[in-house]
Scaffold this active site. Structure first.
Site, PDB file in Angstrom:
ATOM      1  N   ILE A  25      39.473  30.966  44.588  1.00 43.23           N
ATOM      2  CA  ILE A  25      38.281  31.519  45.229  1.00 43.23           C
ATOM      3  C   ILE A  25      37.321  30.390  45.595  1.00 43.23           C
ATOM      4  O   ILE A  25      37.312  29.331  44.969  1.00 43.23           O
ATOM      5  CB  ILE A  25      37.589  32.545  44.314  1.00 43.23           C
ATOM      6  N   PHE A  80      37.354  38.982  31.157  1.00 43.54           N
ATOM      7  CA  PHE A  80      38.331  39.603  32.051  1.00 43.54           C
ATOM      8  C   PHE A  80      39.623  38.793  32.152  1.00 43.54           C
ATOM      9  O   PHE A  80      40.645  39.321  32.582  1.00 43.54           O
ATOM     10  CB  PHE A  80      37.733  39.857  33.447  1.00 43.54           C
ATOM     11  N   ASP A  81      39.597  37.524  31.748  1.00 47.66           N
ATOM     12  CA  ASP A  81      40.829  36.734  31.826  1.00 47.66           C
ATOM     13  C   ASP A  81      40.660  35.452  31.026  1.00 47.66           C
ATOM     14  O   ASP A  81      39.545  34.959  30.838  1.00 47.66           O
ATOM     15  CB  ASP A  81      41.159  36.407  33.288  1.00 47.66           C
ATOM     16  N   TYR A 120      35.157  37.427  44.236  1.00 49.67           N
ATOM     17  CA  TYR A 120      36.062  38.481  44.707  1.00 49.67           C
ATOM     18  C   TYR A 120      35.358  39.559  45.516  1.00 49.67           C
ATOM     19  O   TYR A 120      35.915  40.634  45.745  1.00 49.67           O
ATOM     20  CB  TYR A 120      36.805  39.095  43.516  1.00 49.67           C
ATOM     21  N   PHE A 180      32.936  31.186  34.520  1.00 50.88           N
ATOM     22  CA  PHE A 180      34.135  30.498  34.054  1.00 50.88           C
ATOM     23  C   PHE A 180      33.729  29.325  33.168  1.00 50.88           C
ATOM     24  O   PHE A 180      32.999  28.427  33.610  1.00 50.88           O
ATOM     25  CB  PHE A 180      34.962  29.979  35.228  1.00 50.88           C
ATOM     26  N   TYR A 187      40.648  27.981  30.995  1.00 54.95           N
ATOM     27  CA  TYR A 187      39.391  28.683  31.265  1.00 54.95           C
ATOM     28  C   TYR A 187      39.321  30.008  30.520  1.00 54.95           C
ATOM     29  O   TYR A 187      40.335  30.615  30.171  1.00 54.95           O
ATOM     30  CB  TYR A 187      39.235  28.953  32.763  1.00 54.95           C
TER      31      TYR A 187
END
Length: 540
Positions: free
Chosen positions: A283, A263-264, A309, A325, A253
Protein backbone atom coordinates in the site's frame (compact mmCIF):
# COMPACT_ATOMS: atom_id res chain seq x y z
CA UNK A 1 -59.25 24.02 46.12
CA UNK A 2 -55.80 23.35 44.65
CA UNK A 3 -53.90 20.75 42.64
CA UNK A 4 -53.02 17.64 44.66
CA UNK A 5 -49.90 15.69 43.53
CA UNK A 6 -48.92 12.17 44.57
CA UNK A 7 -45.40 11.19 43.48
CA UNK A 8 -45.80 7.48 42.73
CA UNK A 9 -42.28 6.92 41.30
CA UNK A 10 -39.21 9.14 41.48
CA UNK A 11 -35.97 7.97 39.76
CA UNK A 12 -32.79 7.85 41.85
CA UNK A 13 -31.04 10.22 39.45
CA UNK A 14 -32.75 13.48 38.65
CA UNK A 15 -30.22 15.82 37.02
CA UNK A 16 -32.95 18.21 35.91
CA UNK A 17 -36.55 19.06 36.86
CA UNK A 18 -39.29 20.84 34.92
CA UNK A 19 -39.40 24.61 35.19
CA UNK A 20 -41.83 27.08 33.64
CA UNK A 21 -40.79 27.69 30.05
CA UNK A 22 -39.50 24.13 29.52
CA UNK A 23 -40.79 21.90 26.75
CA UNK A 24 -41.96 18.48 27.87
CA UNK A 25 -43.09 15.22 26.34
CA UNK A 26 -45.19 13.02 28.58
CA UNK A 27 -47.70 10.22 28.58
CA UNK A 28 -50.90 10.40 30.60
CA UNK A 29 -54.18 8.72 31.48
CA UNK A 30 -57.08 11.12 32.20
CA UNK A 31 -60.04 9.89 34.31
CA UNK A 32 -62.88 11.12 36.48
CA UNK A 33 -63.01 10.36 40.21
CA UNK A 34 -65.21 7.32 39.56
CA UNK A 35 -62.47 5.87 37.34
CA UNK A 36 -64.13 6.58 34.02
CA UNK A 37 -61.40 7.33 31.49
CA UNK A 38 -61.90 10.34 29.24
CA UNK A 39 -58.51 10.57 27.48
CA UNK A 40 -55.17 8.76 27.05
CA UNK A 41 -51.99 9.58 25.14
CA UNK A 42 -51.20 5.86 25.11
CA UNK A 43 -54.29 5.23 22.99
CA UNK A 44 -53.00 7.69 20.40
CA UNK A 45 -49.52 6.07 20.42
CA UNK A 46 -47.70 9.38 20.94
CA UNK A 47 -46.67 11.59 23.81
CA UNK A 48 -48.29 14.89 24.61
CA UNK A 49 -45.79 17.61 23.69
CA UNK A 50 -46.12 21.12 25.09
CA UNK A 51 -44.43 24.09 26.72
CA UNK A 52 -45.01 24.41 30.47
CA UNK A 53 -46.16 27.65 32.07
CA UNK A 54 -47.08 29.35 28.82
CA UNK A 55 -50.84 28.86 28.97
CA UNK A 56 -50.87 25.94 26.55
CA UNK A 57 -52.23 23.62 29.29
CA UNK A 58 -55.00 23.84 31.82
CA UNK A 59 -53.73 25.74 34.83
CA UNK A 60 -53.72 22.72 37.11
CA UNK A 61 -51.51 20.69 34.74
CA UNK A 62 -49.14 23.66 34.32
CA UNK A 63 -48.68 23.59 38.11
CA UNK A 64 -48.54 19.78 38.41
CA UNK A 65 -45.70 19.32 35.93
CA UNK A 66 -43.30 21.76 37.58
CA UNK A 67 -40.51 19.97 39.44
CA UNK A 68 -40.96 16.64 37.65
CA UNK A 69 -37.95 14.54 36.59
CA UNK A 70 -37.69 12.46 33.45
CA UNK A 71 -39.13 8.97 34.21
CA UNK A 72 -41.02 10.34 37.24
CA UNK A 73 -44.65 9.22 37.60
CA UNK A 74 -47.22 11.45 39.28
CA UNK A 75 -50.90 11.03 40.14
CA UNK A 76 -52.55 14.46 39.88
CA UNK A 77 -55.99 15.65 41.08
CA UNK A 78 -57.11 18.94 39.54
CA UNK A 79 -60.18 20.85 40.80
CA UNK A 80 -62.61 22.32 38.20
CA UNK A 81 -61.44 25.91 38.68
CA UNK A 82 -57.92 24.86 37.57
CA UNK A 83 -59.28 22.61 34.82
CA UNK A 84 -62.30 23.23 32.56
CA UNK A 85 -64.48 25.01 35.16
CA UNK A 86 -68.23 25.37 34.98
CA UNK A 87 -68.31 25.03 31.22
CA UNK A 88 -66.43 21.77 30.78
CA UNK A 89 -65.72 20.41 27.28
CA UNK A 90 -68.79 19.49 25.29
CA UNK A 91 -69.22 15.73 25.01
CA UNK A 92 -66.00 15.00 26.91
CA UNK A 93 -65.66 16.87 30.22
CA UNK A 94 -68.86 17.76 32.13
CA UNK A 95 -69.15 21.10 33.98
CA UNK A 96 -67.40 21.40 37.36
CA UNK A 97 -65.55 18.09 36.89
CA UNK A 98 -62.62 17.08 39.04
CA UNK A 99 -59.94 15.51 36.83
CA UNK A 100 -57.43 12.80 37.70
CA UNK A 101 -54.24 12.41 35.62
CA UNK A 102 -51.65 9.60 35.79
CA UNK A 103 -48.60 11.29 34.28
CA UNK A 104 -45.20 9.82 33.16
CA UNK A 105 -42.56 12.37 32.05
CA UNK A 106 -40.60 11.16 29.01
CA UNK A 107 -38.57 14.17 27.89
CA UNK A 108 -37.60 17.65 28.95
CA UNK A 109 -35.70 20.50 27.32
CA UNK A 110 -35.51 24.25 27.01
CA UNK A 111 -35.06 26.41 23.96
CA UNK A 112 -31.92 27.87 25.52
CA UNK A 113 -30.31 24.42 25.94
CA UNK A 114 -27.03 23.56 24.28
CA UNK A 115 -25.34 20.24 23.51
CA UNK A 116 -24.17 18.61 26.74
CA UNK A 117 -20.98 16.52 26.73
CA UNK A 118 -20.00 14.21 29.57
CA UNK A 119 -16.66 12.42 29.14
CA UNK A 120 -16.48 9.33 31.32
CA UNK A 121 -13.27 7.85 29.91
CA UNK A 122 -10.27 9.52 28.32
CA UNK A 123 -6.98 7.80 27.35
CA UNK A 124 -3.79 8.97 29.04
CA UNK A 125 -2.28 9.73 25.65
CA UNK A 126 -4.25 11.94 23.32
CA UNK A 127 -1.96 13.08 20.50
CA UNK A 128 -4.83 14.33 18.37
CA UNK A 129 -8.46 15.41 18.77
CA UNK A 130 -11.37 15.65 16.34
CA UNK A 131 -11.47 18.86 14.32
CA UNK A 132 -13.84 20.19 11.67
CA UNK A 133 -13.48 18.26 8.37
CA UNK A 134 -11.94 15.21 10.06
CA UNK A 135 -13.27 11.76 9.20
CA UNK A 136 -14.18 9.60 12.19
CA UNK A 137 -15.24 6.05 12.90
CA UNK A 138 -17.19 5.51 16.12
CA UNK A 139 -19.62 3.19 17.87
CA UNK A 140 -22.69 4.49 19.65
CA UNK A 141 -25.86 3.63 21.51
CA UNK A 142 -28.65 6.12 20.87
CA UNK A 143 -31.39 6.53 23.50
CA UNK A 144 -34.06 8.99 24.49
CA UNK A 145 -33.87 10.81 27.80
CA UNK A 146 -35.91 8.07 29.45
CA UNK A 147 -33.32 5.45 28.42
CA UNK A 148 -35.31 3.89 25.57
CA UNK A 149 -32.88 2.61 22.92
CA UNK A 150 -33.70 3.74 19.38
CA UNK A 151 -30.47 2.78 17.56
CA UNK A 152 -27.07 1.14 18.08
CA UNK A 153 -24.06 0.68 15.82
CA UNK A 154 -23.00 -2.18 18.12
CA UNK A 155 -26.11 -4.13 17.08
CA UNK A 156 -25.11 -3.75 13.44
CA UNK A 157 -21.51 -4.72 14.33
CA UNK A 158 -20.27 -1.86 12.22
CA UNK A 159 -18.95 1.57 13.12
CA UNK A 160 -20.61 4.75 12.01
CA UNK A 161 -18.20 6.47 9.61
CA UNK A 162 -18.57 10.12 8.70
CA UNK A 163 -17.02 13.54 8.27
CA UNK A 164 -17.42 15.97 11.17
CA UNK A 165 -18.51 19.59 10.96
CA UNK A 166 -19.51 19.68 7.29
CA UNK A 167 -23.22 18.87 7.63
CA UNK A 168 -23.18 15.10 7.29
CA UNK A 169 -24.51 14.74 10.85
CA UNK A 170 -27.22 16.39 12.91
CA UNK A 171 -25.82 19.68 14.25
CA UNK A 172 -25.66 18.46 17.84
CA UNK A 173 -23.54 15.45 16.93
CA UNK A 174 -21.27 17.62 14.82
CA UNK A 175 -20.64 19.69 17.95
CA UNK A 176 -20.49 16.79 20.39
CA UNK A 177 -17.72 14.90 18.55
CA UNK A 178 -15.33 17.85 18.37
CA UNK A 179 -12.31 17.54 20.63
CA UNK A 180 -12.59 13.78 21.13
CA UNK A 181 -9.54 11.50 21.31
CA UNK A 182 -9.35 8.01 19.87
CA UNK A 183 -10.47 5.69 22.65
CA UNK A 184 -12.44 8.42 24.45
CA UNK A 185 -15.98 7.66 25.65
CA UNK A 186 -18.61 10.39 25.88
CA UNK A 187 -22.30 10.84 26.55
CA UNK A 188 -23.64 13.52 24.21
CA UNK A 189 -27.10 14.92 25.01
CA UNK A 190 -28.72 16.83 22.17
CA UNK A 191 -31.91 18.95 22.33
CA UNK A 192 -34.35 18.36 19.45
CA UNK A 193 -33.71 21.69 17.73
CA UNK A 194 -30.10 20.48 17.22
CA UNK A 195 -31.28 17.00 16.27
CA UNK A 196 -34.38 16.00 14.28
CA UNK A 197 -36.66 18.84 15.39
CA UNK A 198 -40.45 18.88 15.30
CA UNK A 199 -40.79 16.24 12.60
CA UNK A 200 -38.47 13.57 14.01
CA UNK A 201 -36.49 11.38 11.64
CA UNK A 202 -39.46 10.56 9.43
CA UNK A 203 -38.98 6.84 10.02
CA UNK A 204 -40.99 6.53 13.26
CA UNK A 205 -37.75 5.63 15.13
CA UNK A 206 -37.30 9.13 16.52
CA UNK A 207 -40.46 11.14 17.31
CA UNK A 208 -40.70 14.88 16.91
CA UNK A 209 -39.32 17.15 19.64
CA UNK A 210 -37.22 14.32 21.12
CA UNK A 211 -34.02 14.93 23.06
CA UNK A 212 -31.37 12.40 22.07
CA UNK A 213 -28.60 10.81 24.15
CA UNK A 214 -25.63 9.21 22.40
CA UNK A 215 -23.12 7.05 24.27
CA UNK A 216 -20.10 7.29 21.94
CA UNK A 217 -16.68 5.62 21.78
CA UNK A 218 -14.30 7.01 19.15
CA UNK A 219 -12.31 4.32 17.34
CA UNK A 220 -10.61 6.14 14.50
CA UNK A 221 -9.75 9.61 13.28
CA UNK A 222 -8.03 11.09 10.26
CA UNK A 223 -8.18 13.96 7.82
CA UNK A 224 -8.17 13.60 4.01
CA UNK A 225 -5.13 15.88 3.94
CA UNK A 226 -3.13 13.61 6.26
CA UNK A 227 0.10 12.01 5.13
CA UNK A 228 1.73 9.12 6.89
CA UNK A 229 3.13 9.62 10.38
CA UNK A 230 6.41 8.01 11.48
CA UNK A 231 7.53 7.48 15.05
CA UNK A 232 11.06 6.17 15.45
CA UNK A 233 11.17 3.67 18.30
CA UNK A 234 14.74 2.40 17.88
CA UNK A 235 17.47 3.42 15.46
CA UNK A 236 20.78 1.50 15.62
CA UNK A 237 23.84 3.57 16.49
CA UNK A 238 25.54 2.29 13.34
CA UNK A 239 23.50 2.86 10.23
CA UNK A 240 25.75 2.62 7.20
CA UNK A 241 22.93 2.40 4.71
CA UNK A 242 19.28 3.48 4.50
CA UNK A 243 16.62 1.97 2.28
CA UNK A 244 15.84 3.60 -1.05
CA UNK A 245 13.32 3.10 -3.84
CA UNK A 246 13.97 -0.23 -5.54
CA UNK A 247 15.45 -1.93 -2.48
CA UNK A 248 14.11 -5.27 -1.30
CA UNK A 249 13.22 -5.38 2.40
CA UNK A 250 12.56 -8.15 4.90
CA UNK A 251 10.73 -6.95 7.98
CA UNK A 252 8.49 -8.07 10.81
CA UNK A 253 5.35 -6.14 11.74
CA UNK A 254 2.30 -5.96 13.95
CA UNK A 255 -0.64 -4.29 12.24
CA UNK A 256 -3.33 -2.68 14.40
CA UNK A 257 -6.16 -0.21 14.11
CA UNK A 258 -5.95 3.11 15.96
CA UNK A 259 -7.86 1.67 18.91
CA UNK A 260 -5.25 -1.09 19.27
CA UNK A 261 -7.21 -3.91 17.61
CA UNK A 262 -4.72 -6.34 16.02
CA UNK A 263 -5.57 -7.30 12.44
CA UNK A 264 -2.34 -8.96 11.29
CA UNK A 265 1.15 -9.94 12.42
CA UNK A 266 4.13 -11.43 10.61
CA UNK A 267 5.35 -12.71 13.99
CA UNK A 268 2.33 -15.03 14.24
CA UNK A 269 3.37 -16.60 10.92
CA UNK A 270 7.00 -16.81 12.10
CA UNK A 271 8.11 -15.33 8.80
CA UNK A 272 9.15 -11.87 7.68
CA UNK A 273 7.23 -9.90 5.11
CA UNK A 274 9.46 -9.53 2.05
CA UNK A 275 8.87 -6.89 -0.59
CA UNK A 276 10.32 -4.27 -2.89
CA UNK A 277 9.96 -0.67 -1.70
CA UNK A 278 8.69 2.23 -3.77
CA UNK A 279 7.49 -0.03 -6.57
CA UNK A 280 3.80 -0.36 -5.67
CA UNK A 281 4.06 -3.86 -4.23
CA UNK A 282 2.58 -2.66 -0.92
CA UNK A 283 0.00 0.00 0.00
CA UNK A 284 1.14 3.53 -0.75
CA UNK A 285 1.59 4.51 2.88
CA UNK A 286 3.84 1.53 3.58
CA UNK A 287 5.83 2.18 0.42
CA UNK A 288 6.58 5.64 1.79
CA UNK A 289 7.04 4.57 5.40
CA UNK A 290 9.69 1.96 4.59
CA UNK A 291 12.00 4.44 2.87
CA UNK A 292 15.03 5.63 4.82
CA UNK A 293 15.14 2.77 7.32
CA UNK A 294 18.25 1.05 8.66
CA UNK A 295 18.71 -2.65 9.24
CA UNK A 296 17.64 -3.30 12.82
CA UNK A 297 15.51 -0.17 13.00
CA UNK A 298 12.10 -0.23 14.68
CA UNK A 299 9.52 2.37 13.77
CA UNK A 300 5.79 2.97 13.96
CA UNK A 301 4.09 3.93 10.69
CA UNK A 302 0.58 5.42 10.92
CA UNK A 303 -1.22 5.31 7.59
CA UNK A 304 -4.48 7.15 6.78
CA UNK A 305 -7.03 5.12 4.80
CA UNK A 306 -6.50 6.98 1.52
CA UNK A 307 -2.91 5.68 1.64
CA UNK A 308 -4.02 2.29 3.02
CA UNK A 309 -7.03 0.20 2.04
CA UNK A 310 -9.43 3.07 1.40
CA UNK A 311 -13.20 3.09 1.89
CA UNK A 312 -13.62 -0.60 1.15
CA UNK A 313 -11.07 -2.01 3.59
CA UNK A 314 -9.79 -5.55 3.23
CA UNK A 315 -10.28 -8.73 5.24
CA UNK A 316 -10.15 -7.82 8.92
CA UNK A 317 -9.51 -4.17 8.07
CA UNK A 318 -12.72 -2.12 8.00
CA UNK A 319 -13.33 0.57 5.41
CA UNK A 320 -11.83 4.01 6.04
CA UNK A 321 -9.58 2.65 8.80
CA UNK A 322 -6.34 4.27 9.90
CA UNK A 323 -3.61 1.61 10.11
CA UNK A 324 -0.76 1.40 12.61
CA UNK A 325 2.25 -0.75 11.73
CA UNK A 326 4.99 -1.42 14.26
CA UNK A 327 7.84 -2.69 12.08
CA UNK A 328 11.28 -4.16 12.69
CA UNK A 329 13.61 -4.13 9.69
CA UNK A 330 15.54 -7.41 9.51
CA UNK A 331 17.52 -6.71 6.34
CA UNK A 332 17.42 -5.11 2.93
CA UNK A 333 19.36 -5.14 -0.29
CA UNK A 334 19.16 -3.96 -3.87
CA UNK A 335 19.08 -6.30 -6.89
CA UNK A 336 22.05 -4.37 -8.24
CA UNK A 337 24.14 -5.12 -5.14
CA UNK A 338 27.29 -7.17 -5.44
CA UNK A 339 29.29 -8.87 -2.74
CA UNK A 340 30.68 -6.50 -0.11
CA UNK A 341 34.11 -7.35 1.30
CA UNK A 342 35.65 -5.77 4.38
CA UNK A 343 39.22 -6.87 5.24
CA UNK A 344 39.57 -7.01 9.01
CA UNK A 345 43.15 -8.35 9.14
CA UNK A 346 45.82 -9.03 6.53
CA UNK A 347 49.24 -10.59 7.31
CA UNK A 348 52.33 -8.58 6.39
CA UNK A 349 53.45 -11.39 4.11
CA UNK A 350 50.56 -11.67 1.71
CA UNK A 351 51.99 -12.61 -1.67
CA UNK A 352 50.13 -15.84 -2.50
CA UNK A 353 46.49 -14.95 -3.20
CA UNK A 354 43.62 -17.34 -3.70
CA UNK A 355 42.36 -17.88 -7.22
CA UNK A 356 39.96 -20.10 -9.08
CA UNK A 357 40.86 -23.76 -8.72
CA UNK A 358 42.75 -23.37 -5.43
CA UNK A 359 41.87 -25.67 -2.56
CA UNK A 360 40.97 -23.61 0.53
CA UNK A 361 40.43 -24.44 4.17
CA UNK A 362 38.76 -21.73 6.23
CA UNK A 363 36.70 -21.02 9.33
CA UNK A 364 33.54 -18.93 9.24
CA UNK A 365 30.66 -17.58 11.28
CA UNK A 366 27.51 -17.08 9.20
CA UNK A 367 24.76 -14.73 10.31
CA UNK A 368 21.90 -12.60 9.02
CA UNK A 369 22.17 -8.83 8.80
CA UNK A 370 20.36 -8.47 12.12
CA UNK A 371 23.04 -10.58 13.83
CA UNK A 372 21.11 -13.85 14.00
CA UNK A 373 23.70 -16.65 13.90
CA UNK A 374 23.02 -19.26 11.22
CA UNK A 375 26.08 -21.50 11.31
CA UNK A 376 29.70 -21.68 12.48
CA UNK A 377 32.57 -24.01 11.67
CA UNK A 378 34.06 -23.15 15.07
CA UNK A 379 31.17 -24.90 16.79
CA UNK A 380 31.79 -27.98 14.60
CA UNK A 381 35.51 -27.99 15.40
CA UNK A 382 36.60 -28.33 11.78
CA UNK A 383 37.30 -26.14 8.80
CA UNK A 384 35.18 -25.78 5.70
CA UNK A 385 37.08 -27.02 2.64
CA UNK A 386 36.33 -26.14 -0.98
CA UNK A 387 37.82 -25.77 -4.43
CA UNK A 388 37.43 -22.10 -5.25
CA UNK A 389 35.23 -21.35 -8.26
CA UNK A 390 34.00 -24.92 -8.66
CA UNK A 391 30.42 -24.27 -7.55
CA UNK A 392 30.83 -25.95 -4.18
CA UNK A 393 29.56 -22.82 -2.40
CA UNK A 394 27.12 -20.04 -3.31
CA UNK A 395 28.31 -17.64 -6.00
CA UNK A 396 28.77 -14.81 -3.50
CA UNK A 397 31.12 -16.91 -1.36
CA UNK A 398 33.16 -17.89 -4.42
CA UNK A 399 33.53 -14.16 -5.08
CA UNK A 400 34.24 -13.29 -1.45
CA UNK A 401 37.11 -15.80 -1.15
CA UNK A 402 38.99 -14.52 -4.19
CA UNK A 403 42.41 -12.84 -3.75
CA UNK A 404 42.72 -13.85 -0.12
CA UNK A 405 45.94 -14.92 1.59
CA UNK A 406 46.45 -17.42 4.38
CA UNK A 407 45.82 -15.81 7.76
CA UNK A 408 43.64 -13.06 6.34
CA UNK A 409 40.30 -12.31 8.02
CA UNK A 410 37.48 -10.61 6.23
CA UNK A 411 33.71 -9.98 6.45
CA UNK A 412 31.79 -10.90 3.33
CA UNK A 413 28.22 -9.64 2.88
CA UNK A 414 26.29 -11.56 0.22
CA UNK A 415 22.95 -10.39 -1.25
CA UNK A 416 20.38 -13.15 -1.75
CA UNK A 417 20.68 -13.25 -5.55
CA UNK A 418 24.31 -14.31 -4.99
CA UNK A 419 23.38 -16.43 -1.97
CA UNK A 420 20.42 -18.75 -1.48
CA UNK A 421 17.89 -16.68 -3.43
CA UNK A 422 14.18 -16.34 -2.79
CA UNK A 423 13.77 -19.87 -1.48
CA UNK A 424 16.61 -19.90 1.06
CA UNK A 425 17.35 -23.20 2.78
CA UNK A 426 14.39 -24.69 4.60
CA UNK A 427 14.83 -24.54 8.33
CA UNK A 428 18.22 -22.85 8.06
CA UNK A 429 18.34 -19.76 5.83
CA UNK A 430 15.24 -17.58 5.23
CA UNK A 431 14.29 -16.76 1.66
CA UNK A 432 15.71 -13.51 0.22
CA UNK A 433 18.10 -13.15 3.16
CA UNK A 434 21.31 -11.13 3.06
CA UNK A 435 24.12 -13.25 4.51
CA UNK A 436 27.14 -12.11 6.53
CA UNK A 437 30.23 -14.34 6.73
CA UNK A 438 33.17 -13.64 9.02
CA UNK A 439 35.97 -15.66 7.42
CA UNK A 440 39.54 -16.65 8.31
CA UNK A 441 41.59 -18.44 5.64
CA UNK A 442 43.77 -21.12 7.23
CA UNK A 443 45.24 -23.09 4.31
CA UNK A 444 45.65 -22.66 0.56
CA UNK A 445 46.72 -25.38 -1.88
CA UNK A 446 47.35 -23.98 -5.33
CA UNK A 447 45.10 -25.46 -7.98
CA UNK A 448 45.82 -26.46 -11.56
CA UNK A 449 45.37 -24.28 -14.62
CA UNK A 450 41.76 -23.89 -15.63
CA UNK A 451 40.48 -26.90 -17.55
CA UNK A 452 43.08 -29.34 -16.12
CA UNK A 453 42.41 -32.09 -13.60
CA UNK A 454 45.98 -33.55 -13.77
CA UNK A 455 49.35 -32.07 -14.79
CA UNK A 456 52.89 -33.42 -15.08
CA UNK A 457 55.54 -31.95 -12.85
CA UNK A 458 58.30 -32.83 -15.32
CA UNK A 459 58.80 -34.04 -18.88
CA UNK A 460 56.15 -36.35 -20.24
CA UNK A 461 57.41 -39.78 -21.37
CA UNK A 462 57.30 -40.22 -25.18
CA UNK A 463 56.11 -43.77 -24.57
CA UNK A 464 53.31 -42.79 -22.20
CA UNK A 465 50.66 -45.12 -23.60
CA UNK A 466 53.00 -48.11 -23.44
CA UNK A 467 53.83 -47.33 -19.81
CA UNK A 468 50.15 -47.20 -18.89
CA UNK A 469 49.41 -50.40 -20.86
CA UNK A 470 51.10 -52.65 -18.35
CA UNK A 471 50.08 -55.98 -19.98
CA UNK A 472 50.99 -54.67 -23.47
CA UNK A 473 47.73 -55.81 -25.06
CA UNK A 474 47.22 -52.51 -26.88
CA UNK A 475 44.30 -51.55 -24.65
CA UNK A 476 44.11 -49.67 -21.36
CA UNK A 477 41.33 -50.44 -18.90
CA UNK A 478 40.10 -48.09 -16.13
CA UNK A 479 41.92 -50.14 -13.47
CA UNK A 480 45.27 -49.87 -15.30
CA UNK A 481 44.72 -46.18 -15.90
CA UNK A 482 43.88 -45.55 -12.23
CA UNK A 483 46.90 -47.45 -10.91
CA UNK A 484 49.23 -45.55 -13.24
CA UNK A 485 47.87 -42.08 -12.25
CA UNK A 486 48.07 -43.01 -8.57
CA UNK A 487 51.71 -44.05 -9.00
CA UNK A 488 52.60 -40.74 -10.71
CA UNK A 489 50.96 -38.72 -7.92
CA UNK A 490 52.64 -40.80 -5.23
CA UNK A 491 56.06 -40.37 -6.84
CA UNK A 492 55.59 -36.62 -7.31
CA UNK A 493 55.79 -36.84 -11.11
CA UNK A 494 52.17 -35.72 -11.49
CA UNK A 495 49.62 -33.61 -9.65
CA UNK A 496 45.84 -33.93 -9.40
CA UNK A 497 43.53 -30.96 -8.97
CA UNK A 498 43.26 -30.53 -5.17
CA UNK A 499 40.02 -30.90 -3.31
CA UNK A 500 38.35 -33.42 -5.58
CA UNK A 501 37.69 -37.15 -5.14
CA UNK A 502 40.51 -39.18 -6.70
CA UNK A 503 38.28 -41.87 -8.21
CA UNK A 504 35.94 -39.31 -9.78
CA UNK A 505 38.83 -37.37 -11.32
CA UNK A 506 40.46 -40.50 -12.74
CA UNK A 507 37.18 -41.80 -14.09
CA UNK A 508 36.52 -38.46 -15.72
CA UNK A 509 40.00 -38.46 -17.31
CA UNK A 510 39.54 -42.03 -18.52
CA UNK A 511 36.12 -41.26 -20.02
CA UNK A 512 37.61 -38.33 -21.93
CA UNK A 513 40.18 -40.74 -23.49
CA UNK A 514 37.65 -43.53 -24.15
CA UNK A 515 36.28 -41.75 -27.17
CA UNK A 516 34.16 -44.60 -28.52
CA UNK A 517 32.79 -45.37 -25.06
CA UNK A 518 33.59 -49.09 -25.10
CA UNK A 519 35.39 -49.07 -21.73
CA UNK A 520 38.85 -49.36 -23.30
CA UNK A 521 41.40 -46.82 -24.50
CA UNK A 522 43.53 -47.65 -27.54
CA UNK A 523 46.71 -45.96 -28.72
CA UNK A 524 44.73 -44.27 -31.48
CA UNK A 525 42.29 -42.77 -28.94
CA UNK A 526 44.91 -41.71 -26.42
CA UNK A 527 45.97 -38.04 -26.59
CA UNK A 528 47.34 -35.49 -24.19
CA UNK A 529 45.41 -32.27 -23.66
CA UNK A 530 47.86 -30.13 -25.66
CA UNK A 531 47.68 -32.65 -28.54
CA UNK A 532 43.89 -32.38 -28.53
CA UNK A 533 44.09 -28.62 -28.76
CA UNK A 534 46.61 -28.75 -31.66
CA UNK A 535 44.53 -31.19 -33.69
CA UNK A 536 41.38 -29.09 -33.23
CA UNK A 537 43.32 -26.05 -34.40
CA UNK A 538 44.64 -27.86 -37.44
CA UNK A 539 41.16 -29.05 -38.33
CA UNK A 540 39.85 -25.53 -38.11
Amino acid sequence: ADVRVERRFVPESCPRAVRPGDFVRYHYLGAFPDGTRFDSSYDRGSTFNVFVGKGQLIAGMDKALVGMCVNERRFVKIPPKLAYGSEGVSGVIPPNAVLHFDVLLIDLWNSEDEVQVQTYFKPEKCPRTVQVSDFVRYHYNGTFLDGTLFDSSHNRMRTYDTYVGIGWLIPGMDQGLLGMCVGEKRIITIPPFLAYGEEGDGKSDIPGQASLVFDVVLLDLHNPKDGISIENQHVPESCERRSQTGDFLRYHYNGTLLDGTLFDSSYSRNRTYDTYVGKGYVIAGMDEGLLGVCTGEKRRIIIPPHLGYGEEGRGKIPGSAVLVFDIHVVDFHNPADSVSITVNYKPSNCTVLSKKGDYLKYHYNASLLDGTLLDSTHSLGKTYNIVLGSGQVVVGMDMGLQDMCVGERRTVVIPPHLGYGEDGVEGEVPGSAVLVFDIELLELVSGLPEGYMFVWNGEVSPNLFEEIDQNHDGEVLLEEFSEYIQAQVDSGKGKLAPGFDFEKIVKNMFTNQDRDGNGKVTAEEFKLKDQEAKEEHDEL
